[in-house]
Design an enzyme around this catalytic site. Sequence first.
Site, PDB file in Angstrom:
ATOM      1  N   ALA A  66       0.848  -1.197   0.000  1.00 44.20           N
ATOM      2  CA  ALA A  66       0.000   0.000   0.000  1.00 44.20           C
ATOM      3  C   ALA A  66       0.880   1.241   0.000  1.00 44.20           C
ATOM      4  O   ALA A  66       1.997   1.222   0.522  1.00 44.20           O
ATOM      5  CB  ALA A  66      -0.889  -0.007   1.238  1.00 44.20           C
ATOM      6  N   GLY A 110       0.648  -5.150   1.550  1.00 43.24           N
ATOM      7  CA  GLY A 110      -0.550  -5.315   0.725  1.00 43.24           C
ATOM      8  C   GLY A 110      -0.241  -5.988  -0.608  1.00 43.24           C
ATOM      9  O   GLY A 110      -1.132  -6.586  -1.224  1.00 43.24           O
ATOM     10  N   GLU A 113      -0.440  -9.531   0.077  1.00 42.93           N
ATOM     11  CA  GLU A 113      -1.869  -9.867   0.234  1.00 42.93           C
ATOM     12  C   GLU A 113      -2.555  -9.969  -1.132  1.00 42.93           C
ATOM     13  O   GLU A 113      -3.404 -10.832  -1.352  1.00 42.93           O
ATOM     14  CB  GLU A 113      -2.555  -8.820   1.117  1.00 42.93           C
ATOM     15  CG  GLU A 113      -2.063  -8.897   2.553  1.00 42.93           C
ATOM     16  CD  GLU A 113      -2.642  -7.804   3.431  1.00 42.93           C
ATOM     17  OE1 GLU A 113      -2.446  -6.611   3.091  1.00 42.93           O
ATOM     18  OE2 GLU A 113      -3.278  -8.128   4.444  1.00 42.93           O
ATOM     19  N   GLU A 133       3.885  -5.044   7.504  1.00 39.68           N
ATOM     20  CA  GLU A 133       3.136  -3.926   8.116  1.00 39.68           C
ATOM     21  C   GLU A 133       3.605  -3.597   9.530  1.00 39.68           C
ATOM     22  O   GLU A 133       3.610  -2.441   9.965  1.00 39.68           O
ATOM     23  CB  GLU A 133       1.632  -4.259   8.159  1.00 39.68           C
ATOM     24  CG  GLU A 133       0.951  -4.292   6.801  1.00 39.68           C
ATOM     25  CD  GLU A 133       1.054  -5.633   6.096  1.00 39.68           C
ATOM     26  OE1 GLU A 133       1.865  -6.491   6.501  1.00 39.68           O
ATOM     27  OE2 GLU A 133       0.311  -5.816   5.126  1.00 39.68           O
TER      28      GLU A 133
HETATM   29  N1  COA Z   1       4.483   3.342  -0.298  1.00 43.41           N
HETATM   30  C1  COA Z   1       4.832   4.493  -0.873  1.00 43.41           C
HETATM   31  N2  COA Z   1       6.019   4.694  -1.470  1.00 43.41           N
HETATM   32  C2  COA Z   1       6.883   3.669  -1.478  1.00 43.41           C
HETATM   33  C3  COA Z   1       6.586   2.425  -0.888  1.00 43.41           C
HETATM   34  C4  COA Z   1       5.310   2.276  -0.286  1.00 43.41           C
HETATM   35  N3  COA Z   1       4.920   1.121   0.249  1.00 43.41           N
HETATM   36  N4  COA Z   1       7.659   1.606  -1.042  1.00 43.41           N
HETATM   37  C5  COA Z   1       8.582   2.324  -1.724  1.00 43.41           C
HETATM   38  N5  COA Z   1       8.116   3.550  -1.985  1.00 43.41           N
HETATM   39  C6  COA Z   1       8.800   4.638  -2.699  1.00 43.41           C
HETATM   40  C7  COA Z   1       9.864   5.274  -1.838  1.00 43.41           C
HETATM   41  O1  COA Z   1       9.305   6.257  -1.004  1.00 43.41           O
HETATM   42  C8  COA Z   1      10.770   5.869  -2.917  1.00 43.41           C
HETATM   43  O2  COA Z   1      10.179   7.054  -3.411  1.00 43.41           O
HETATM   44  P1  COA Z   1      11.058   8.409  -3.535  1.00 43.41           P
HETATM   45  O3  COA Z   1      12.136   8.048  -4.543  1.00 43.41           O
HETATM   46  O4  COA Z   1      10.088   9.419  -4.022  1.00 43.41           O
HETATM   47  O5  COA Z   1      11.601   8.666  -2.182  1.00 43.41           O
HETATM   48  C9  COA Z   1      10.697   4.845  -4.038  1.00 43.41           C
HETATM   49  O6  COA Z   1       9.509   4.101  -3.807  1.00 43.41           O
HETATM   50  C10 COA Z   1      11.863   3.869  -4.044  1.00 43.41           C
HETATM   51  O7  COA Z   1      11.944   3.275  -2.758  1.00 43.41           O
HETATM   52  P2  COA Z   1      13.316   3.122  -1.935  1.00 43.41           P
HETATM   53  O8  COA Z   1      12.965   2.884  -0.507  1.00 43.41           O
HETATM   54  O9  COA Z   1      14.212   4.282  -2.242  1.00 43.41           O
HETATM   55  O10 COA Z   1      13.912   1.819  -2.628  1.00 43.41           O
HETATM   56  P3  COA Z   1      14.901   0.730  -1.980  1.00 43.41           P
HETATM   57  O11 COA Z   1      15.252  -0.178  -3.100  1.00 43.41           O
HETATM   58  O12 COA Z   1      15.978   1.395  -1.220  1.00 43.41           O
HETATM   59  O13 COA Z   1      14.006  -0.058  -0.891  1.00 43.41           O
HETATM   60  C11 COA Z   1      12.059  -1.292  -0.149  1.00 43.41           C
HETATM   61  C12 COA Z   1      12.952  -0.860  -1.333  1.00 43.41           C
HETATM   62  C13 COA Z   1      10.864  -2.007  -0.783  1.00 43.41           C
HETATM   63  C14 COA Z   1      12.826  -2.236   0.762  1.00 43.41           C
HETATM   64  C15 COA Z   1      11.586  -0.071   0.649  1.00 43.41           C
HETATM   65  O14 COA Z   1      11.086   0.917  -0.272  1.00 43.41           O
HETATM   66  C16 COA Z   1      10.485  -0.361   1.627  1.00 43.41           C
HETATM   67  O15 COA Z   1      10.739  -0.902   2.675  1.00 43.41           O
HETATM   68  N6  COA Z   1       9.221  -0.009   1.280  1.00 43.41           N
HETATM   69  C17 COA Z   1       8.087  -0.232   2.130  1.00 43.41           C
HETATM   70  C18 COA Z   1       7.639  -1.673   2.058  1.00 43.41           C
HETATM   71  C19 COA Z   1       6.510  -1.930   3.039  1.00 43.41           C
HETATM   72  O16 COA Z   1       6.708  -2.001   4.231  1.00 43.41           O
HETATM   73  N7  COA Z   1       5.315  -2.122   2.490  1.00 43.41           N
HETATM   74  C20 COA Z   1       4.158  -2.425   3.290  1.00 43.41           C
HETATM   75  C21 COA Z   1       3.374  -1.219   3.520  1.00 43.41           C
HETATM   76  S1  COA Z   1       2.069  -1.503   4.674  1.00 43.41           S
END
Ligand code: COA
Length: 259
Positions: A66, A110, A113, A133
């Site tokens: 999400a 999500g 999911e 989450e």
């Molecule tokens: N929601 C919104 N934006 C997200 C996102 C999410 N779930 N996951 C990644 N992004 C965005 C980041 O904010 C970033 O945007 P920006 O360049 O404008 O700052 C872009 O996607 C790239 O993400 P980044 O974190 O820089 O990439 P990474 O390769 O270093 O890390 C992840 C990748 C997936 C490990 C990390 O982005 C992450 O942990 N995301 C959240 C995952 C999560 O917990 N999802 C469940 C949500 S309930």
Amino acid sequence: MNYETILVTRRGPTAVVALNRPDKLNAMSMVLKAELVRALHDLDADPETRTIILTGAGDKAFTAGADIHEFHGRTAIEQWRMYEHGTLYDAVDRTTKPILAMINGYCFGGGLELAMACDIRIASERATLGQTEINIGIIPGGGASQRLPRLVGMGNALRLTLTGERIDAAEAARLGLVDEVVPHARLEPRTFEMAEKIGSKSALAVRLAKAAVRGSSRLPLDQGLRYEQSLFALAMASDDKEEGVRAFLEKRDPAWKDR
Ligand code: COA
């Protein structure tokens, strides 16, 4: 149909729906979720479409879950209202055609999911999965508390949900969270191969088989068995049963009518 955040393409009878915000790792905004619901509804009604592949655009993510930005400031009432009209996960569940999740990279929260709501999960060996989450102080709200234990057992479901740890595709396959893991270059060909094989069967039989098997996750055994018998009786009354049996006896390929 034009979309802002998803991409719908097709190859013959296989439709591919790609979450298309690659610079945000295909994070699922409200707009994206609404567009996915609309696309699934339309493809389920489209007579040209026999199977649906769900994937992420770009080479990094299926979806990172999400859109966390949209959680900021959301109230309980707003969240409750969102559930009142049914969710994306309900829409996937309602789709009568087979949906294959082609997991090409990150698959978190999500996103996992969403993949779990699909019928079959095929992952690239580059994929990473997690029910993450808990890391941002919330819990899964798209079905993981129910679907994850059904797929991987209670202990593994609790481990993944409570630790929020990420696992690689090989471990996901070992747990039963994904059904197949393939080298990254094989992901698309293998997924299409499977979609096309399913698409070559009677669409009616596929639909009935999917309904029967999926019924097992919401019905007690005795009711599930009765449900299967009802659907089996329906299949026995179909033109495709007559054609399938005749084709077998005449040693030729069947020509399905899908009815
Ligand atoms: N929601 C919104 N934006 C997200 C996102 C999410 N779930 N996951 C990644 N992004 C965005 C980041 O904010 C970033 O945007 P920006 O360049 O404008 O700052 C872009 O996607 C790239 O993400 P980044 O974190 O820089 O990439 P990474 O390769 O270093 O890390 C992840 C990748 C997936 C490990 C990390 O982005 C992450 O942990 N995301 C959240 C995952 C999560 O917990 N999802 C469940 C949500 S309930």
